[in-house]
Motif scaffolding. Structure first.
Motif, PDB file in Angstrom:
ATOM      1  N   ASP A  60      -4.117   5.793  -0.840  1.00  0.00           N
ATOM      2  CA  ASP A  60      -3.712   5.511  -2.218  1.00  0.00           C
ATOM      3  C   ASP A  60      -2.943   4.192  -2.311  1.00  0.00           C
ATOM      4  O   ASP A  60      -3.192   3.372  -3.195  1.00  0.00           O
ATOM      5  N   ARG A  61      -2.000   3.989  -1.380  1.00  0.00           N
ATOM      6  CA  ARG A  61      -1.177   2.788  -1.426  1.00  0.00           C
ATOM      7  C   ARG A  61      -1.991   1.525  -1.108  1.00  0.00           C
ATOM      8  O   ARG A  61      -1.579   0.417  -1.470  1.00  0.00           O
ATOM      9  N   SER A  62      -3.130   1.692  -0.457  1.00  0.00           N
ATOM     10  CA  SER A  62      -3.949   0.523  -0.104  1.00  0.00           C
ATOM     11  C   SER A  62      -4.508  -0.174  -1.338  1.00  0.00           C
ATOM     12  O   SER A  62      -4.943  -1.327  -1.254  1.00  0.00           O
ATOM     13  N   ARG A  66       1.838  -4.107  -5.209  1.00  0.00           N
ATOM     14  CA  ARG A  66       3.302  -4.118  -5.165  1.00  0.00           C
ATOM     15  C   ARG A  66       3.806  -2.735  -4.738  1.00  0.00           C
ATOM     16  O   ARG A  66       3.151  -1.729  -4.969  1.00  0.00           O
ATOM     17  N   ASP A  67       4.998  -2.719  -4.149  1.00  0.00           N
ATOM     18  CA  ASP A  67       5.564  -1.463  -3.643  1.00  0.00           C
ATOM     19  C   ASP A  67       5.815  -0.445  -4.748  1.00  0.00           C
ATOM     20  O   ASP A  67       5.737   0.759  -4.516  1.00  0.00           O
ATOM     21  N   ASN A 163      -0.576   1.535 -12.724  1.00  0.00           N
ATOM     22  CA  ASN A 163      -1.070   0.196 -12.408  1.00  0.00           C
ATOM     23  C   ASN A 163      -2.492   0.252 -11.866  1.00  0.00           C
ATOM     24  O   ASN A 163      -3.269  -0.699 -12.011  1.00  0.00           O
ATOM     25  N   VAL A 164      -2.793   1.379 -11.221  1.00  0.00           N
ATOM     26  CA  VAL A 164      -4.108   1.569 -10.602  1.00  0.00           C
ATOM     27  C   VAL A 164      -4.572   2.995 -10.886  1.00  0.00           C
ATOM     28  O   VAL A 164      -3.773   3.940 -10.845  1.00  0.00           O
ATOM     29  N   VAL A 165      -5.850   3.149 -11.173  1.00  0.00           N
ATOM     30  CA  VAL A 165      -6.429   4.478 -11.401  1.00  0.00           C
ATOM     31  C   VAL A 165      -7.537   4.715 -10.381  1.00  0.00           C
ATOM     32  O   VAL A 165      -8.463   3.912 -10.264  1.00  0.00           O
TER      33      VAL A 165
END
Length: 256
Positions: A60-62, A66-67, A163-165
């Protein structure tokens, strides 16, 4: 020397670092060996579960630049059944997800485990949204478009803007960076969480439908086209909750 009862009790509380663990490894009693082997197997499963959890988090974090980026996972339940709504969910998880170790694709978990996880997800999520797409919309649009529309509504209804889906095998018409992930519920923690919320919400809905139409046994098959369900449709006819554009309901209605 510890009794077998004492060993069992201590293993249930063990972290694996205690000094008496070394002594247990040397215990030649058959009962002690069985307890040790069973405990080791459970520890290995716990380790694998934690590793899988970490991999889903990293996945998911990939997709974040941004953190502090927020990732929403989106999934559905009920695209295939002959009756009932398709239910979609969108979830934004906190970065600390220790309480969700063991979270997986809803189809891989027992109903009790899904219900437990759904409660935790709702308590711990930054935001979540569940949308029910009606049978009427499914018949009007087709199941693919109805599901896409429902997923879009679920994302846009989130109290926090992601920010991302990440969506399980679907592209959405939204102005947020979106990625369609094949078999996403097995790769992404956020999608797996959405899978759990969608599945548990739909199961609850179908249980309530069973109370209104007990002869169809919706609580047993959740509206899927099992042999028993089709027999009930042929005997009693479709309800307003059946999808008239789906076979064999379409043909059954034509014959009446």
């Amino acid at each position: 020397m510890l009794s077998l009862k004492e060993i069992k009790e201590k293993l249930e509380q063990s972290s694996g670092t205690e000094t008496w663990i070394t002594e247990l490894e040397q215990d030649e009693r058959i009962g002690a060996r069985k307890l040790w082997t069973s405990w080791k197997r459970k520890q290995q499963l716990v380790l694998l579960e934690r590793q899988a959890h970490e991999e889903k988090m990293v996945f998911d974090r990939s997709y974040c630049s941004r953190d502090n980026d927020l990732v929403a996972g989106v999934d559905e339940a009920g695209r295939g059944p002959l009756a009932g709504p398709v239910v979609t969910a969108a979830v934004i998880l906190q970065q600390n997800t220790e309480d969700l170790i063991g979270l997986d694709d809803s189809k891989q978990l027992s109903r009790n485990k899904r219900n437990e996880l759904a409660t935790t997800i709702k308590q711990k999520a930054i935001a979540y949204s569940i949308h029910f797409q009606s049978v009427e919309k499914i018949d009007e649009l087709n199941i693919y478009e109805a599901t896409k529309q429902s997923m879009t509504e679920a994302v846009l209804s989130l109290e926090a803007r992601p920010n991302v889906v990440l969506v399980d095998a679907m592209k959405l018409p939204i102005d947020i960076e979106t990625h369609s992930i094949i078999k996403g519920d097995a790769k992404s923690l956020a999608i797996a969480a959405a899978s759990i919320l969608a599945k548990t919400a739909r199961d609850e809905y179908m249980d309530q439908l069973h109370e209104q139409f007990p002869m169809y046994l919706f609580n047993k098959h959740a509206g899927y086209g099992t042999k028993l369900h089709i027999e009930m449709i042929e005997q009693y006819g479709p309800t307003q909750h059946h999808r008239t554009t789906f076979e064999p309901i379409k043909s059954i209605l034509r014959m009446r």
